[in-house]
Design an enzyme around this catalytic site. Structure first.
Site, PDB file in Angstrom:
ATOM      1  N   ALA A  32       0.462 -36.984 -24.493  1.00 26.26           N
ATOM      2  CA  ALA A  32       0.607 -35.596 -24.942  1.00 26.26           C
ATOM      3  C   ALA A  32      -0.553 -35.198 -25.834  1.00 26.26           C
ATOM      4  CB  ALA A  32       1.921 -35.438 -25.691  1.00 26.26           C
ATOM      5  N   ASN A  70     -10.252 -24.416 -15.805  1.00 25.17           N
ATOM      6  CA  ASN A  70     -11.004 -24.365 -14.544  1.00 25.17           C
ATOM      7  C   ASN A  70     -12.256 -23.520 -14.628  1.00 25.17           C
ATOM      8  OD1 ASN A  70      -9.371 -22.088 -14.893  1.00 25.17           O
ATOM      9  ND2 ASN A  70      -9.358 -21.641 -12.706  1.00 25.17           N
ATOM     10  N   ASN A  94       6.963  24.258  11.678  1.00 28.73           N
ATOM     11  CA  ASN A  94       6.036  23.373  12.388  1.00 28.73           C
ATOM     12  C   ASN A  94       6.002  22.012  11.682  1.00 28.73           C
ATOM     13  OD1 ASN A  94       3.777  22.142  13.507  1.00 28.73           O
ATOM     14  ND2 ASN A  94       2.345  23.349  12.265  1.00 28.73           N
ATOM     15  N   LYS A 117      -2.650 -20.424  -9.558  1.00 25.56           N
ATOM     16  CA  LYS A 117      -3.631 -19.674  -8.751  1.00 25.56           C
ATOM     17  C   LYS A 117      -4.428 -20.680  -7.949  1.00 25.56           C
ATOM     18  CE  LYS A 117      -7.679 -19.321  -9.286  1.00 25.56           C
ATOM     19  NZ  LYS A 117      -9.089 -19.291  -9.631  1.00 25.56           N
ATOM     20  N   ALA A 130      -6.316  13.074   8.459  1.00 28.23           N
ATOM     21  CA  ALA A 130      -6.165  12.411   7.157  1.00 28.23           C
ATOM     22  C   ALA A 130      -7.360  12.656   6.252  1.00 28.23           C
ATOM     23  CB  ALA A 130      -5.980  10.909   7.375  1.00 28.23           C
ATOM     24  N   ARG A 164      -2.072  18.754  -4.216  1.00 25.34           N
ATOM     25  CA  ARG A 164      -0.776  18.849  -4.896  1.00 25.34           C
ATOM     26  C   ARG A 164      -0.255  17.510  -5.405  1.00 25.34           C
ATOM     27  NH1 ARG A 164       1.369  22.450   0.056  1.00 25.34           N
ATOM     28  NH2 ARG A 164      -0.359  21.320   1.015  1.00 25.34           N
ATOM     29  N   SER A 215       2.760 -33.395 -22.496  1.00 28.42           N
ATOM     30  CA  SER A 215       2.754 -31.989 -22.935  1.00 28.42           C
ATOM     31  C   SER A 215       1.468 -31.619 -23.662  1.00 28.42           C
ATOM     32  CB  SER A 215       3.922 -31.742 -23.884  1.00 28.42           C
ATOM     33  OG  SER A 215       5.119 -31.898 -23.160  1.00 28.42           O
TER      34      SER A 215
HETATM   35  C1  UD1 Z   1       0.316  21.840   7.922  1.00 32.10           C
HETATM   36  C2  UD1 Z   1       0.454  22.950   8.974  1.00 32.10           C
HETATM   37  C3  UD1 Z   1       1.824  23.584   8.803  1.00 32.10           C
HETATM   38  C4  UD1 Z   1       2.905  22.556   8.956  1.00 32.10           C
HETATM   39  C5  UD1 Z   1       2.688  21.387   8.005  1.00 32.10           C
HETATM   40  C6  UD1 Z   1       3.650  20.251   8.349  1.00 32.10           C
HETATM   41  C7  UD1 Z   1      -1.800  23.798   9.296  1.00 32.10           C
HETATM   42  C8  UD1 Z   1      -2.722  24.944   9.075  1.00 32.10           C
HETATM   43  N1  UD1 Z   1      -0.574  23.926   8.768  1.00 32.10           N
HETATM   44  O1  UD1 Z   1       0.351  22.482   6.669  1.00 32.10           O
HETATM   45  O2  UD1 Z   1       1.997  24.589   9.770  1.00 32.10           O
HETATM   46  O3  UD1 Z   1       4.164  23.127   8.724  1.00 32.10           O
HETATM   47  O4  UD1 Z   1       1.348  20.877   8.100  1.00 32.10           O
HETATM   48  O5  UD1 Z   1       3.637  19.242   7.428  1.00 32.10           O
HETATM   49  O6  UD1 Z   1      -2.169  22.863   9.945  1.00 32.10           O
HETATM   50  N2  UD1 Z   1      -6.482  17.724   6.957  1.00 32.10           N
HETATM   51  C9  UD1 Z   1      -7.691  17.296   7.478  1.00 32.10           C
HETATM   52  N3  UD1 Z   1      -8.770  18.117   7.363  1.00 32.10           N
HETATM   53  C10 UD1 Z   1      -8.704  19.344   6.783  1.00 32.10           C
HETATM   54  C11 UD1 Z   1      -7.467  19.765   6.264  1.00 32.10           C
HETATM   55  C12 UD1 Z   1      -6.359  18.941   6.367  1.00 32.10           C
HETATM   56  O7  UD1 Z   1      -7.806  16.213   8.007  1.00 32.10           O
HETATM   57  O8  UD1 Z   1      -9.743  20.014   6.731  1.00 32.10           O
HETATM   58  C13 UD1 Z   1      -5.303  16.815   7.072  1.00 32.10           C
HETATM   59  C14 UD1 Z   1      -4.660  16.508   5.734  1.00 32.10           C
HETATM   60  O9  UD1 Z   1      -5.210  15.312   5.190  1.00 32.10           O
HETATM   61  C15 UD1 Z   1      -3.188  16.352   6.087  1.00 32.10           C
HETATM   62  C16 UD1 Z   1      -3.021  17.171   7.351  1.00 32.10           C
HETATM   63  O10 UD1 Z   1      -4.322  17.463   7.820  1.00 32.10           O
HETATM   64  O11 UD1 Z   1      -2.852  15.019   6.364  1.00 32.10           O
HETATM   65  C17 UD1 Z   1      -2.270  18.473   7.079  1.00 32.10           C
HETATM   66  O12 UD1 Z   1      -2.958  19.193   6.085  1.00 32.10           O
HETATM   67  P1  UD1 Z   1      -2.169  19.882   4.891  1.00 32.10           P
HETATM   68  O13 UD1 Z   1      -3.155  20.547   4.013  1.00 32.10           O
HETATM   69  O14 UD1 Z   1      -1.218  18.946   4.278  1.00 32.10           O
HETATM   70  O15 UD1 Z   1      -1.408  21.027   5.704  1.00 32.10           O
HETATM   71  P2  UD1 Z   1      -0.059  21.736   5.277  1.00 32.10           P
HETATM   72  O16 UD1 Z   1      -0.381  22.814   4.305  1.00 32.10           O
HETATM   73  O17 UD1 Z   1       0.979  20.772   4.905  1.00 32.10           O
HETATM   74 CA    CA Z   2       0.998  18.642   4.598  1.00 31.92          CA
END
Ligand code: UD1
Ligand code: CA
Length: 453
Positions: free
Chosen positions: A426, A389, A172, A354, A11, A17, A408
């Site tokens: 009132a 208040n 994937n 509140k 995460a 995007r 009122s």
């Molecule tokens: C990734 C997969 C892809 C798959 C897709 C599914 C890779 C290289 N690709 O692509 O094959 O089909 O998910 O939804 O993994 N994140 C980190 N650190 C980083 C980069 C990303 O924690 O350095 C986290 C992001 O916050 C995200 C998750 O990893 O929650 C996936 O990263 P994202 O950039 O969304 O990968 P996709 O391009 O969707």
């Molecule tokens: Ca993703």
């Protein structure tokens, strides 16, 4: 619960995007952040052993989950999903873990059941990947198989038909189960020689195959609940999917819902069978609606409790409020945090509460502000009453006894106490105590003069 297996949620990414200042995992579905959905699905399987790799706006993520038992690892530079696992590995090792379920943080509709199923199907393989069969593989990583066996995952950007064969539509899902020994052995061999210049977790598959390790692609059909969210369109689609499923299950359990397509109910909300809702409305957080209660259209209710036979009329907003049984709320009422309505009390149009308690059967029916106030049972608050208040520095309390009557357009300048069965005329501005049973009038005396022509 699984022994020595933990979950790791990736995460740390920005979510470019989404075009937003907020990190992607804090975007919400039905009022809950994406990361919260993922953690909630994993919690029953892994208990305390759920980690999240965070990085972009890490503090914002920590603050949002301050009350959760999520464990965090920081990836200060986001060099890719493979790098995220590298950063987390020592922590997971130190906690005595042997195997990990890795889930992308942007896959909020996974369920406890789907993950349990995947883990069972992944048993015995060093590395397993959940895959989906899509008509339109879009930007997802492509699964490459040889003789039916998982051979590699190639990112859409890096995919080449000559080198990798015709795409099959199998992608994937971003959900992996792997042994930490295997991760430790393969991770140092990842490189970032690809179109994104990132260390891909997906390259572990090719490396494992190279080493002759057992890998497995577990096909989960075309389950849309396993799709990752990368942009507002996908977020809206997933939210709608979850919304419809929750409303459907409420209907099936016996909640009466009018215009169900426009009703939004969060995953932690409880609506008892026999409650009645009119869409459009939004119920979020830990809201509880008792059987027999009625919520009319255009209400937004968050982290609040609504008792049996209470009616919440249209256009009311409730946030951290507690409403007893047989109450009337609204239309156009605003109950802010700490508003408590005891059984049989009424709050009418354009009334704001509140940190205020309205005793049993008490009424504030029109145009009133009750802040930092305690109002006794059966007391009547007249139209346009304001508890003053706040003096610009401090908040002070107003206390009104039982069965009192506030006329009122009264201003109650706090701190102030009105005794039980007292009556305030009132238009009064009350700055001193009104003792029990007294009639108090505090306003300019009316004088009538002959009119000049
Ligand atoms: C990734 C997969 C892809 C798959 C897709 C599914 C890779 C290289 N690709 O692509 O094959 O089909 O998910 O939804 O993994 N994140 C980190 N650190 C980083 C980069 C990303 O924690 O350095 C986290 C992001 O916050 C995200 C998750 O990893 O929650 C996936 O990263 P994202 O950039 O969304 O990968 P996709 O391009 O969707
Ligand atoms: Ca993703």
């Amino acid at each position: 619960m699984f022994q020595s297996i933990c979950a790791l949620i990736l995460a740390a990414g920005k979510g470019t995007r989404m075009h937003s200042r907020k990190p992607k995992v804090l975007h919400t579905i039905l009022g809950e952040p994406l990361l919260g959905h993922v953690a909630a699905a994993l919690r029953p399987l892994f208990g305390e052993n759920v980690w999240a790799v965070i990085g972009h706006e890490a503090q914002m993520v920590r603050d949002t989950f301050a009350e959760h038992s999520l464990r965090f690892v920081e990836q200060t530079e986001q060099l890719g999903t493979g790098h995220a696992l590298m950063v987390a590995l020592p922590e997971l090792r130190a906690a005595g873990m042997k195997r990990v379920l890795v889930v992308n943080g942007d896959t909020p509709l996974i369920t406890t059941e789907s993950m349990e199923q995947f883990l069972h199907e992944a048993e015995g393989a060093a590395l397993s990947v959940a895959t989906l069969q899509l008509a339109e593989p879009g930007a997802y990583g492509r699964i490459v198989r040889r003789d039916g066996n998982l051979a590699a995952i190639v990112e859409a950007k890096d995919f080449d038909e000559v080198q990798h064969g015709m795409p099959t539509g199998e992608i994937n899902a971003g959900i992996y189960a792997l042994d930490l020994d295997v991760a430790e052995r393969l991770l140092p061999r990842l490189n970032n020689k690809n179109k994104s210049g990132e260390y891909y977790i997906t390259d572990l598959v090719g490396l494992a195959v190279e080493d002759g390790l057992p890998v497995r692609g577990v096909c989960c059909g075309d389950d849309p609940n396993l799709l990752g969210i990368n942009n507002p369109v996908e977020l809206a689609r997933s939210e709608e999917l979850r919304r419809a499923a929750i409303v459907e299950s409420c209907l099936a359990s016996g909640v009466v819902i009018h215009a169900p397509d426009s009703v939004r109910i969060g995953p932690d909300v409880v609506v008892e069978p026999g409650a009645e809702l009119y869409g459009p409305c939004e119920l979020y957080g830990k809201t509880h609606i008792a059987a027999g209660a009625l919520v009319e259209s255009n209400c937004r209710i968050e982290d609040s409790r609504i008792g049996a036979w209470t009616i919440v009329h249209s256009f009311s907003c409730l946030d951290h409020a507690e409403v007893g049984e047989d109450c009337l709320v609204g239309p156009f009422a605003r109950l802010r945090p700490g508003a408590v309505m005891e059984n049989g009390s009424h709050v009418g149009n354009f009334v704001e509460m509140k940190k205020a308690r309205l005793g049993e059967g008490a009424k504030a029916n029109h145009l009133t502000y009750l802040g930092d106030a305690e109002i006794g049972a059966r007391t009547n608050i007249g139209a346009g009453t304001i508890t003053c208040n706040y003096d610009g520095v401090h908040k002070s309390k107003t206390t009104i006894g039982e069965h009192a009557f506030i006329g009122s357009n009264t201003s109650l300048v706090a701190p102030v106490t009105i005794g039980r069965e007292a009556v305030v005329g009132a238009g009064s501005v009350i700055t001193k105590e009104v003792p029990e049973g007294m009639l108090s009038v505090a306003r300019g005396k009316q004088k009538n003069f002959p009119r000049r022509s």
